[in-house]
Design a protein around this motif. Structure first.
Motif, short mmCIF file in Angstrom:
data_model
loop_
_atom_site.label_atom_id
_atom_site.label_comp_id
_atom_site.label_asym_id
_atom_site.label_seq_id
_atom_site.Cartn_x
_atom_site.Cartn_y
_atom_site.Cartn_z
N SER A 154 77.26 52.11 -1.06
CA SER A 154 75.93 51.62 -1.60
C SER A 154 76.01 50.18 -1.69
O SER A 154 76.06 49.41 -2.72
CB SER A 154 75.88 51.81 -2.89
N SER B 158 65.53 44.91 -13.18
CA SER B 158 66.31 45.38 -12.29
C SER B 158 66.04 46.95 -12.11
O SER B 158 65.93 47.47 -13.15
CB SER B 158 67.71 45.14 -12.21
N SER B 159 66.32 47.47 -11.01
CA SER B 159 65.63 48.83 -10.78
C SER B 159 66.39 49.69 -11.71
O SER B 159 67.50 49.74 -11.59
CB SER B 159 66.08 49.07 -9.05
N GLY C 232 61.49 56.43 -8.27
CA GLY C 232 61.03 55.09 -8.69
C GLY C 232 62.19 54.25 -8.69
O GLY C 232 61.96 52.94 -9.10
N VAL D 181 66.08 52.74 -7.04
CA VAL D 181 66.61 52.52 -5.79
C VAL D 181 67.91 53.38 -5.68
O VAL D 181 68.23 54.02 -4.52
CB VAL D 181 67.12 51.02 -5.31
N GLY E 151 57.30 57.66 -7.31
CA GLY E 151 58.06 56.47 -7.11
C GLY E 151 57.88 56.10 -5.71
O GLY E 151 56.87 56.16 -5.05
N PHE E 152 59.06 55.82 -5.12
CA PHE E 152 59.15 55.42 -3.73
C PHE E 152 58.99 56.38 -2.75
O PHE E 152 59.53 57.71 -2.69
CB PHE E 152 60.40 54.77 -3.29
N LEU F 267 67.44 53.96 4.05
CA LEU F 267 66.50 52.74 4.60
C LEU F 267 67.12 51.60 3.74
O LEU F 267 66.18 50.46 3.82
CB LEU F 267 65.24 53.46 4.03
N GLY F 268 67.90 51.42 3.15
CA GLY F 268 68.52 50.23 2.41
C GLY F 268 68.25 49.99 1.11
O GLY F 268 68.13 49.14 0.42
N PHE F 269 67.55 51.17 0.43
CA PHE F 269 67.31 51.04 -1.11
C PHE F 269 68.46 50.89 -1.82
O PHE F 269 68.76 50.00 -2.66
CB PHE F 269 66.59 52.36 -1.45
N SER F 270 69.43 51.83 -1.53
CA SER F 270 70.89 51.47 -2.14
C SER F 270 71.86 52.00 -1.26
O SER F 270 73.22 52.02 -1.75
CB SER F 270 70.75 52.47 -3.60
N THR G 74 64.27 41.82 -17.17
CA THR G 74 65.41 42.41 -17.53
C THR G 74 66.22 42.81 -17.09
O THR G 74 66.03 43.79 -15.94
CB THR G 74 64.69 43.55 -18.67
N SER H 86 68.32 44.88 -7.15
CA SER H 86 66.86 45.24 -6.44
C SER H 86 65.95 44.98 -7.92
O SER H 86 66.29 45.43 -8.86
CB SER H 86 66.66 46.77 -6.18
N ILE H 87 65.04 44.17 -7.74
CA ILE H 87 64.24 43.70 -8.64
C ILE H 87 62.89 44.34 -8.16
O ILE H 87 62.26 44.17 -7.17
CB ILE H 87 64.04 42.19 -8.66
N GLN H 88 62.24 44.78 -9.27
CA GLN H 88 60.85 45.47 -9.06
C GLN H 88 59.86 45.36 -10.44
O GLN H 88 60.45 45.13 -11.42
CB GLN H 88 61.08 46.97 -8.69
N GLY I 99 52.64 55.76 -8.53
CA GLY I 99 53.66 57.05 -8.47
C GLY I 99 53.90 57.20 -7.12
O GLY I 99 54.80 58.04 -6.59
N ILE J 156 54.97 54.54 -4.10
CA ILE J 156 55.10 53.06 -3.99
C ILE J 156 55.37 52.90 -2.66
O ILE J 156 56.34 53.55 -1.94
CB ILE J 156 56.45 52.67 -4.82
N GLN K 229 65.24 42.47 -2.78
CA GLN K 229 66.56 42.62 -3.18
C GLN K 229 67.39 41.28 -2.71
O GLN K 229 67.27 40.59 -2.19
CB GLN K 229 67.52 43.43 -2.12
#
Lengths: 535, 127
Positions: A2, A149-150, A271, A273, A304-305, A357-360, B57, B70-72, B85, B87, B93
């Protein structure tokens, strides 16, 4: 796994914090000359004639000062409510999926853009009588654009389910997050809330106190709960809300059966990462163990994603079934057959992604693949959007999906959150279709005794079981999936197939059949609904 | 009387470091090794500044297991279901990097390294 390398396209510069404000200041100056406001003629309504929405964008009754989410100054310019209404009208006509079903009304007749936005949608209903458009929203932009933060949120880490929102209310714990106040208080699935801060949850009148206790607005709030354990014992717990990290994949396990190993996982959100890494970890185990079937528990997964849902579908079906095929194709209204009207880019399908894909997880790593030709999905009214895209995408390449639980929510649609003058608007702009061009499931995927290849999916209607933990082989829905796998039929104790199901998003719609309080009381309600007053 | 020269010298060092450039390979992915409310507060302040002062947060365990932050936009719900639902975009990042004994938050969008004061970090291997 990760971690991810930096994109070293340029040499890096050290920059002190003190320099940031200077940089921002230097970037915020030098605006271009102000565009001309719309003319009187452009602000004159002619039915069926629409100006370019850009002519009205950002002309605001109350222009904002300050910066947007990217640190750039708000683009607002002096205007009026009428400007904002004309922008809404043109924007809706351009991008709303069912733009030709909007009754064109004079923007000058509305003194509030929110009221005007409310009428800029179709009033049609689906074949089941539900409103065709149940997803027409607005938020104050400042409220909507809260950053986290996710996976982080303030709360107890308990997912509430309202089995009955009106007295006699029935509020339960659906699941809890690890390392959360709820877990530390030993709250488990099935726990029933009897009191919040001394107010009777079952029949009490003080709804504000109940809601404030269930849904703390920030970290550090303490509330007292009287709870009933699944075994019937009662106790009082005090929980203090905290910033909790959601764990999207839980209870992953392999269930040994006489006819092969069955993989199971609870997957609560696309939704976050971390879902990418956790799914890959789980599927690497499933792959190495050579499981013969898989149960994906999406009953509480509202989406989510989309890309992560594509990855999940690939890992189920494998490369042979999915290579070169469409997972999900955005379809906009007929004015935009080839181009995304929001981004301006050419329309191209979302494929079944075969790599990270680089999410995590570092980009480009090959995903595990199970090469299954069927998958069991545990579903409910909370199974929505990207979760439904997972079901639809797999069915598009002839992977059998067997639904166990209840009908899904019915959201094959999507939108781009669009700000104008401090309000973020959500209007349905596209539909997602699978390889076969199917995306018409506005009433959800409906569980039936047979499969019509479209929105009716073979499976079993089984009530949610709060007497067992998720992932427990005795939990009714997982047990039904395992039983169906052995026998090809639904267990005798399942719900009758013709039972009417609740659609959460229709609850507040004036035209919804479910707006009836009596019906609502009988429906399975999802979390975060506002508790209703006693009758 | 003594403070003024010190401030001048400090400013020179800061200005010098502000102009300093390093080779990309000199900074390596890292995770926080002294996670605490103070380190979370420093990160929160920094990211908020990057976002023009918006409140943000952060989870208390950010950058302790991965070097990616990662910020969302916070998930919002209507009637119990996520508003967004499906995205389409990747979240923004940031990465935690280490050079010598110093830790930095790297923003690829601005191609900028932000030095961190209270955070200590350990280099991690990339698979």
């Amino acid at each position: 796994m990760s971690t991810q390398n930096a994109n070293w396209a340029n040499r890096l510069k050290f920059l002190g914090l003190a320099s940031i404000s200077l940089a921002l200041i230097s970037c915020s100056s030098g605006s271009d000359s102000e565009p001309n406001p719309p003319s009187e003629e452009q602000l004159s309504w002619t039915q069926g004639v629409f100006e370019d929405e850009d002519n009205f964008k950002d002309f605001c009754e109350v222009p904002r000062t300050g910066n947007d989410i990217d640190g750039d100054p708000w683009p607002d310019k002096p205007g009026s409510t009428l400007h904002e209404n004309f922008w809404l009208r043109s924007w809706s006509n351009n991008t709303y999926l069912w733009y030709d079903e909007i009754q064109d009304q004079n923007p000058a007749n509305f003194n509030d853009p929110l009221d005007y936005f409310d009428v800029l949608k179709t009033t049609a209903v689906t074949s089941s009588g539900n409103p065709k458009d149940r997803f027409h929203y607005t938020y104050d932009t400042d409220v909507y654009e809260q950053l986290v933060s996710s996976g982080a949120s303030a709360g107890y880490g308990a997912e509430w389910v309202l089995l009955q929102a009106s007295p006699p209310r029935d509020v339960r714990v659906a699941f809890t997050e690890p390392n959360s106040p709820a877990t530390n208080a030993n709250l488990v699935r099935g726990v029933k809330i009897l009191e919040v801060d001394g107010v009777d949850m079952i029949n009490g009148n003080d709804v504000d106190t109940l809601n404030a206790g269930l849904f703390p607005s920030s970290a550090g709030e303490s509330h007292e709960f009287l709870i009933e354990e699944p075994g019937g014992a009662t106790r009082t717990v005090t929980m203090t809300s905290a910033v909790v990290t959601t764990d999207p994949v839980q209870n992953e396990k392999i269930i040994a059966t006489g006819t092969g190993d069955v993989g199971y996982l609870t997957f609560n959100t696309f939704g976050i990462v971390d879902a990418e890494a956790e799914l890959i970890d789980a599927f690497e185990t499933f792959e190495s163990q050579g499981i013969s079937d898989l149960v994906v528990d999406l009953r509480y997964n509202g989406g989510g994603f989309l890309a992560i849902s594509s990855q999940l579908a690939y890992m189920v079906a494998g490369s042979t079934a999915t290579s070169g095929r469409t997972y999900n194709q955005q379809v906009f209204n007929d004015q935009h057959p080839n181009t995304n009207p929001v981004t301006g880019s050419a329309l191209s399908p979302t494929p079944f992604y075969s790599t990270s894909l680089g999410f995590s997880v570092n980009q480009g790593q090959a995903l595990p693949q199970l090469n299954l030709n069927r998958v069991f999905v545990l579903s409910d009214g909370g199974t929505c959007s990207a979760s439904e895209a997972f079901i639809n995408g797999l069915r598009g390449v002839d992977i059998e999906v067997i639904l166990i639980g209840d009908d899904t929510c019915g959201k094959p649609y999507g939108f781009y959150a669009t700000d104008n003058c401090g309000i973020t608007y959500f209007t349905i702009q596209f539909r997602g279709e699978n390889e076969k061009g199917f995306g018409d499931y506005a009433d959800g995927f409906v569980i039936g005794g047979s499969d019509n290849g479209q929105d009716v999916v073979r499976g079993c209607l089984v009530a949610d079981d709060f007497d067992h933990l998720l992932g427990d082989e005795q939990e009714a829905r997982l047990a039904a999936a395992l039983s169906y796998r052995q026998t090809g039929s639904c267990p005798a104790a399942t719900k009758p197939l013709q039972q009417e199901t609740y659609k959460p998003s229709s609850r507040y719609d004036e035209n919804s059949l479910f707006n009836s309080a009596i019906l609502r009381d009988r429906m399975f309600l999802k979390q975060n609904l506002i508790l209703s007053e006693p009758k | 009387m003594v403070l003024k020269p010190i401030l001048v010298i400090t400013s020179v060092v800061l200005l010098a470091s502000a102009c300093k450039t390093i080779e990309p390979a000199q900074a390596k992915p890292a995770v926080i090794s002294n996670s605490s409310p103070e380190t979370t507060a420093e990160l929160t302040q920094l990211v908020s500044t990057i976002y023009g002062g918006r409140s943000i947060t952060l989870a208390p365990d950010v950058l302790t297991e991965t070097n990616i932050l990662s910020i969302q936009i916070a998930p919002h719900k209507k009637d119990g279901l996520p508003v967004m639902g499906a995205i389409q975009e990747m979240p923004r990042q940031f990465q935690l990097l280490k050079h010598e004994d110093d830790c930095y938050l790297y923003d690829s969008q601005n191609d900028t390294l932000y030095p961190l004061e209270t955070i200590r970090c350990s280099q991690i291997k990339i698979p």
